[in-house]
Design an enzyme around this catalytic site. Structure first.
Site, PDB file in Angstrom:
ATOM      1  N   GLU A  10       0.833  -1.212   0.000  1.00  0.00           N
ATOM      2  CA  GLU A  10       0.000   0.000   0.000  1.00  0.00           C
ATOM      3  C   GLU A  10       0.862   1.254   0.000  1.00  0.00           C
ATOM      4  O   GLU A  10       0.861   2.038   0.962  1.00  0.00           O
ATOM      5  CB  GLU A  10      -0.955  -0.011   1.196  1.00  0.00           C
ATOM      6  CG  GLU A  10      -1.990  -1.119   1.095  1.00  0.00           C
ATOM      7  CD  GLU A  10      -2.985  -1.150   2.245  1.00  0.00           C
ATOM      8  OE1 GLU A  10      -2.677  -0.609   3.313  1.00  0.00           O
ATOM      9  OE2 GLU A  10      -4.068  -1.731   2.082  1.00  0.00           O
ATOM     10  N   GLU A  49      -5.613  -8.636  -0.690  1.00  0.00           N
ATOM     11  CA  GLU A  49      -6.219  -8.518   0.648  1.00  0.00           C
ATOM     12  C   GLU A  49      -7.706  -8.260   0.492  1.00  0.00           C
ATOM     13  O   GLU A  49      -8.104  -7.325  -0.225  1.00  0.00           O
ATOM     14  CB  GLU A  49      -5.644  -7.321   1.417  1.00  0.00           C
ATOM     15  CG  GLU A  49      -4.252  -7.479   1.926  1.00  0.00           C
ATOM     16  CD  GLU A  49      -3.819  -6.291   2.785  1.00  0.00           C
ATOM     17  OE1 GLU A  49      -4.654  -5.695   3.479  1.00  0.00           O
ATOM     18  OE2 GLU A  49      -2.622  -5.968   2.733  1.00  0.00           O
TER      19      GLU A  49
HETATM   20  C1  BG6 Z   1      -4.572  -3.079   4.939  1.00  0.00           C
HETATM   21  C2  BG6 Z   1      -3.183  -3.371   5.467  1.00  0.00           C
HETATM   22  O1  BG6 Z   1      -4.695  -1.748   4.627  1.00  0.00           O
HETATM   23  O2  BG6 Z   1      -5.630  -3.286   5.835  1.00  0.00           O
HETATM   24  C3  BG6 Z   1      -3.122  -4.486   6.497  1.00  0.00           C
HETATM   25  O3  BG6 Z   1      -2.316  -3.688   4.401  1.00  0.00           O
HETATM   26  C4  BG6 Z   1      -4.258  -4.321   7.482  1.00  0.00           C
HETATM   27  O4  BG6 Z   1      -1.871  -4.473   7.117  1.00  0.00           O
HETATM   28  C5  BG6 Z   1      -5.573  -4.387   6.729  1.00  0.00           C
HETATM   29  O5  BG6 Z   1      -4.250  -5.241   8.530  1.00  0.00           O
HETATM   30  C6  BG6 Z   1      -6.791  -4.290   7.635  1.00  0.00           C
HETATM   31  O6  BG6 Z   1      -6.696  -3.140   8.405  1.00  0.00           O
HETATM   32  P1  BG6 Z   1      -6.784  -3.141   9.988  1.00  0.00           P
HETATM   33  O7  BG6 Z   1      -6.371  -1.799  10.365  1.00  0.00           O
HETATM   34  O8  BG6 Z   1      -8.192  -3.434  10.307  1.00  0.00           O
HETATM   35  O9  BG6 Z   1      -5.851  -4.207  10.463  1.00  0.00           O
END
Ligand code: BG6
Length: 496
Positions: free
Chosen positions: A191, A386
């Site tokens: 990101e 993701e």
């Molecule tokens: C993404 C990141 O933006 O979101 C991850 O690359 C992150 O590292 C994921 O865990 C979910 O976000 P969060 O803040 O709920 O863990």
């Protein structure tokens, strides 16, 4: 029966980041990283990302002074460092064909500027990828996911200093050379756009170290150095290991206009430019004119070195990887409109969507829109690296986790992805669920914001047994993957 027929090579996977799962923060020669300085702070509303992740020099001092992992959730993670054999075995049993994860930079170069790597760190990752190979799982490796060595922050002011490009390249080349027999897919920086939203936890920039300077200019200069470092990785892989593929990786947030008022549409179009700027640079190899104009207007001047433009132009990403969780609306005049969040982007509430317990709106169709938009824009293979739901889970007395809400989230998103893949003429390499086991949340440093297919008995204060329990979503994903490349449409219609 009707099916979604997909390519045999499509990668079905799961994803994590070292700083959120590994733990072992000071073991076997690992140096301290920026993630080790992020404390879970219960007094702060977990949606107030700015204050949770904005760190000042005094806080770094207190992090340096405290050698325990109590209260520093990313120091203990879920102890994947000591449990990876069992964790990978459990994941392999779902039938996944890919695992996206990151390398802890400070495990390889503890201070970032060391001349020689830490052998124990290299061997750890070699063993890990060998373990994946045992199960025919393809590694997708991120080189830097929110965890640079702290020393680079304290000694050089992090990515603001051009020297970091050199250190990152040393790290990247070392790891790529060491693991090249096993790893063919690389993502230099997770990101890359997040440097704008959370400059410390993403890129180690601490505002009070730049007194007298415009901090926004500092961020953009550091961003440029990250682009140069990432293009350097593309060049190195292409020159040395032509079979490798290197992707860029961005946070995908679809921004809708609040309604059809052209002023709102214009605002959304402008916000989308902020979303696209980063993949535009990495996929097309040039700074878009709209970004140049924006920076000129703000009086921000990025210092380029001779050869930078050519390096970016000649070393564009082979594929466009992205995270997708949510979408937002925007309006020209937001007064009186309910505020919401999509990952760490703040926007206007969309009445057509539901939301997670952390207020991220749930928008499966937005994923399909993102796939179409990104493919039409770049005509490069895409990779959803993701996607998942952060939620509170409950372990029942008989050790089950009935996370039907997560199954629902995954079912809806995977369905939209498969419709897009089979009907929209896009090219998609794979899909990874964010969450293997539960892990520490990147934004709130909490354990209770759980993403995993496997529950880990650990609370926000680091108390628990670290025992693992398979959730209902684990069994659902396993069932899906058993269909192989011919997935019955009916399976994705069945509500849990
Ligand atoms: C993404 C990141 O933006 O979101 C991850 O690359 C992150 O590292 C994921 O865990 C979910 O976000 P969060 O803040 O709920 O863990």
């Amino acid at each position: 029966m009707e099916y979604y027929q997909i390519n045999q090579k499509f990668l079905w996977g799961v994803a994590t980041a070292a700083n959120q799962v590994e733990g072992g923060w000071n073991e076997d020669g690992k140096g301290m990283s920026i993630a080790d300085c992020l404390r879970y702070r219960p007094q702060i509303d977990s949606n107030d990302y700015k204050s949770v992740n904005t760190i000042n020099s005094a806080e770094i001092k207190s992090a340096l002074a405290d050698k325990s992992s109590k209260g520093w959730a990313k120091r203990h993670g879920v102890d994947f460092y000591h449990n990876y054999h069992e964790d990978i075995k459990r994941l392999a049993d779902t039938g996944i064909s890919a695992y996206r994860f990151s390398i802890s930079w400070a495990r390889i170069f503890p201070n970032g500027d060391d001349l020689e790597p830490n052998q124990a760190g290299l061997d750890y990752y070699l063993d890990l990828v060998k373990e994946l190979a045992k199960y025919n799982i393809t590694p997708i490796m991120t080189l830097s996911h929110y965890e640079m060595p702290l020393n680079l922050v304290l000694k050089y002011d992090s990515w603001y200093d051009r020297k970091i490009v050199e250190y990152f390249e040393r790290f990247a080349k070392t790891v790529i050379d060491y693991l090249h027999d096993y790893v063919k897919y690389w993502i230099p920086i997770n990101e890359i756009d997040s440097i704008i939203r959370h400059p410390f936890s993403s890129a180690g920039l601490i505002e009070d170290r730049f007194l007298g300077k415009n901090f926004e200019s500092v961020i953009y200069q550091a961003m440029h150095h990250q682009f140069i470092a990432a293009a350097g990785v593309v060049k190195y892989c292409h020159d040395t290991y032509p079979e490798m593929k290197v992707g860029c990786m961005v946070t995908r947030t679809t921004v809708y206009p609040y309604n059809s008022d052209p002023l709102n549409v214009l605002k959304a179009t402008k916000m989308m430019r902020d979303v696209y700027a980063f993949s535009d640079i990495q996929a097309r190899g040039v700074y878009p004119t709209y970004l140049i104009k924006k920076l000129q207007k703000k009086n921000i001047h990025i210092e380029l070195q001779p050869g930078d433009k050519e390096l970016l132009k000649e070393n564009t990403a082979d594929f466009v990887a992205f995270s997708y969780y949510s979408s937002v609306c925007t309006a020209y005049d937001t007064k009186g409109l309910k505020v919401t969040k999509a990952n760490r982007t703040v926007g206007v509430y969309n009445k057509y969507l539901s939301e997670s317990e952390w207020g991220w709106q749930i928008d499966p169709v937005g994923l399909r829109i993102s796939l179409i938009d990104l493919y039409d824009r770049y005509q490069k293979p895409l990779f959803i690296v993701e996607n998942g739901l952060g939620a509170k889970d409950e372990l029942t007395d008989d050790d089950h986790i009935h996370d039907d809400y997560r199954v629902e989230y995954l079912r809806e998103h995977i369905k939209e992805m498969l419709i897009s893949l089979t009907q929209d003429g896009i090219e998609l390499m794979g899909y990874c669920i964010w969450g293997t086991t539960d892990m520490v949340s990147a934004s709130s440093n909490q354990m209770s914001k759980r993403y995993g297919l496997i529950y880990v008995d650990l609370d926000d204060n680091g108390n628990g047994t670290y025992n693992r329990y398979k959730k209902d979503s684990y069994y659902w994903y396993q069932k899906l993957l058993r269909y192989g490349n011919k997935i019955p449409e009916s399976f994705l219609e069945e509500k849990s």
